[in-house]
Design an enzyme around this catalytic site. Sequence first.
Site, PDB file in Angstrom:
ATOM      1  N   ALA A  31       0.862  -1.183   0.000  1.00 57.81           N
ATOM      2  CA  ALA A  31       0.000   0.000   0.000  1.00 57.81           C
ATOM      3  C   ALA A  31       0.894   1.227   0.000  1.00 57.81           C
ATOM      4  CB  ALA A  31      -0.870  -0.014   1.250  1.00 57.81           C
ATOM      5  N   GLY A  62       0.530  -5.109   0.527  1.00 57.48           N
ATOM      6  CA  GLY A  62      -0.619  -5.147  -0.386  1.00 57.48           C
ATOM      7  C   GLY A  62      -0.251  -5.733  -1.738  1.00 57.48           C
ATOM      8  N   GLU A  84      -0.581  -9.340  -1.268  1.00 60.18           N
ATOM      9  CA  GLU A  84      -2.017  -9.651  -1.172  1.00 60.18           C
ATOM     10  C   GLU A  84      -2.679  -9.579  -2.554  1.00 60.18           C
ATOM     11  OE1 GLU A  84      -2.466  -6.680   1.922  1.00 60.18           O
ATOM     12  OE2 GLU A  84      -3.292  -8.208   3.240  1.00 60.18           O
ATOM     13  N   GLU A 141       4.020  -5.485   7.229  1.00 62.53           N
ATOM     14  CA  GLU A 141       3.181  -4.457   7.859  1.00 62.53           C
ATOM     15  C   GLU A 141       3.483  -4.225   9.331  1.00 62.53           C
ATOM     16  OE1 GLU A 141       2.095  -6.693   5.692  1.00 62.53           O
ATOM     17  OE2 GLU A 141       0.608  -5.810   4.359  1.00 62.53           O
TER      18      GLU A 141
HETATM   19  N1  COA Z   1       4.618   3.266  -0.311  1.00 62.69           N
HETATM   20  C1  COA Z   1       5.058   4.444  -0.774  1.00 62.69           C
HETATM   21  N2  COA Z   1       6.285   4.621  -1.306  1.00 62.69           N
HETATM   22  C2  COA Z   1       7.085   3.552  -1.383  1.00 62.69           C
HETATM   23  C3  COA Z   1       6.699   2.283  -0.909  1.00 62.69           C
HETATM   24  C4  COA Z   1       5.390   2.160  -0.365  1.00 62.69           C
HETATM   25  N3  COA Z   1       4.918   0.973   0.079  1.00 62.69           N
HETATM   26  N4  COA Z   1       7.707   1.410  -1.099  1.00 62.69           N
HETATM   27  C5  COA Z   1       8.701   2.116  -1.678  1.00 62.69           C
HETATM   28  N5  COA Z   1       8.337   3.388  -1.846  1.00 62.69           N
HETATM   29  C6  COA Z   1       9.122   4.490  -2.426  1.00 62.69           C
HETATM   30  C7  COA Z   1      10.226   4.924  -1.500  1.00 62.69           C
HETATM   31  O1  COA Z   1       9.733   5.850  -0.528  1.00 62.69           O
HETATM   32  C8  COA Z   1      11.192   5.550  -2.463  1.00 62.69           C
HETATM   33  O2  COA Z   1      10.713   6.836  -2.818  1.00 62.69           O
HETATM   34  P1  COA Z   1      11.755   8.079  -2.919  1.00 62.69           P
HETATM   35  O3  COA Z   1      12.660   7.692  -4.042  1.00 62.69           O
HETATM   36  O4  COA Z   1      10.858   9.217  -3.220  1.00 62.69           O
HETATM   37  O5  COA Z   1      12.447   8.141  -1.611  1.00 62.69           O
HETATM   38  C9  COA Z   1      11.045   4.663  -3.704  1.00 62.69           C
HETATM   39  O6  COA Z   1       9.804   4.006  -3.567  1.00 62.69           O
HETATM   40  C10 COA Z   1      12.134   3.611  -3.813  1.00 62.69           C
HETATM   41  O7  COA Z   1      12.177   2.889  -2.592  1.00 62.69           O
HETATM   42  P2  COA Z   1      13.527   2.734  -1.726  1.00 62.69           P
HETATM   43  O8  COA Z   1      13.117   2.437  -0.305  1.00 62.69           O
HETATM   44  O9  COA Z   1      14.444   3.861  -1.932  1.00 62.69           O
HETATM   45  O10 COA Z   1      14.145   1.439  -2.417  1.00 62.69           O
HETATM   46  P3  COA Z   1      15.061   0.332  -1.757  1.00 62.69           P
HETATM   47  O11 COA Z   1      15.510  -0.540  -2.887  1.00 62.69           O
HETATM   48  O12 COA Z   1      16.089   0.922  -0.860  1.00 62.69           O
HETATM   49  O13 COA Z   1      14.070  -0.518  -0.802  1.00 62.69           O
HETATM   50  C11 COA Z   1      12.041  -1.682  -0.252  1.00 62.69           C
HETATM   51  C12 COA Z   1      13.001  -1.230  -1.362  1.00 62.69           C
HETATM   52  C13 COA Z   1      10.862  -2.357  -0.932  1.00 62.69           C
HETATM   53  C14 COA Z   1      12.744  -2.687   0.677  1.00 62.69           C
HETATM   54  C15 COA Z   1      11.583  -0.455   0.576  1.00 62.69           C
HETATM   55  O14 COA Z   1      11.140   0.542  -0.316  1.00 62.69           O
HETATM   56  C16 COA Z   1      10.440  -0.746   1.523  1.00 62.69           C
HETATM   57  O15 COA Z   1      10.667  -1.318   2.583  1.00 62.69           O
HETATM   58  N6  COA Z   1       9.206  -0.360   1.168  1.00 62.69           N
HETATM   59  C17 COA Z   1       8.040  -0.502   2.009  1.00 62.69           C
HETATM   60  C18 COA Z   1       7.532  -1.926   2.002  1.00 62.69           C
HETATM   61  C19 COA Z   1       6.364  -2.089   2.958  1.00 62.69           C
HETATM   62  O16 COA Z   1       6.473  -1.905   4.156  1.00 62.69           O
HETATM   63  N7  COA Z   1       5.197  -2.449   2.395  1.00 62.69           N
HETATM   64  C20 COA Z   1       3.989  -2.633   3.156  1.00 62.69           C
HETATM   65  C21 COA Z   1       3.147  -1.404   3.087  1.00 62.69           C
HETATM   66  S1  COA Z   1       1.652  -1.540   4.052  1.00 62.69           S
END
Ligand code: COA
Length: 241
Positions: free
Chosen positions: A49, A92, A95, A115
């Site tokens: 999400a 999400g 999911e 989450e």
């Molecule tokens: N919602 C909004 N933005 C998100 C996102 C999410 N779920 N997941 C990644 N992004 C954005 C980051 O904020 C970043 O934006 P920016 O460039 O403006 O800073 C961009 O996507 C790239 O992500 P980044 O974290 O820099 O990449 P990474 O390779 O270092 O890490 C992940 C990748 C997937 C491990 C990390 O982005 C992450 O943990 N995301 C959240 C996952 C999560 O908790 N999902 C459940 C949501 S309920």
Amino acid sequence: MLLNRPQQLNALSDELMDELVTALQDLDADDAVRCIVLGGNERAFAAGADIGELARVSAIELYYARRIERWDTIRNLWTPLVAAVSGYCLGGGCELALSCDLIVASESARFGQPETSLGIIPGAGGTQRLTRVVGKSVAMDVILSGRLLTADEALASGLVARVVAKEAWLDEAKRVARDIASKGPVATRLAKEAVDRAYESTLQLGLEYERRALYLAFASEDAREGLTAFTEKRKADFKGR
Ligand code: COA
């Protein structure tokens, strides 16, 4: 159909989900569409999400907007839906993939429900569908510890149907979709519904459903065509009737 919000790793914003549900409904209403592939890009199927949106919204806003209820539309599609997963498939995103009928994954795919790191829990079926698919122990590990499953682990635990080389994820998903689309459309829909029953009812009820679905399939023109084509040693020309 490809999710296209690459800067945010295809985070499932409200807008994206609205567009996705509408596009899927349109495809589902088209009789000529016999299978749908849903993918992301190489780096991410979807990283969950949109956390920025979630951080701004209140619980009551979330409840009133019935945002999660929209997901039921995806589960209720008639047309078989194949998820093509490369890279991150989290929260999400996982999911959403679980809401598809089957998952084809790149060896680079990583599946998780992180989450609880955010102080929330999965809300679009993660605790339920993942558990039914992979069993309690792996689901607890993934959901409580935030561990990401590799593609091979996801295959071994039954979460994904096929794992292919990095460059082949979309082609393979399309190949599966073409195979599905080549079968009798009435039978495919009935079979999809019957398999879903296995998750939603007792074995006895599921078996009864299956038997009735078979009789219904048998009554279709497609069944006559499929059975006759085999005996005449030719390719069946299914009309979906
Ligand atoms: N919602 C909004 N933005 C998100 C996102 C999410 N779920 N997941 C990644 N992004 C954005 C980051 O904020 C970043 O934006 P920016 O460039 O403006 O800073 C961009 O996507 C790239 O992500 P980044 O974290 O820099 O990449 P990474 O390779 O270092 O890490 C992940 C990748 C997937 C491990 C990390 O982005 C992450 O943990 N995301 C959240 C996952 C999560 O908790 N999902 C459940 C949501 S309920």
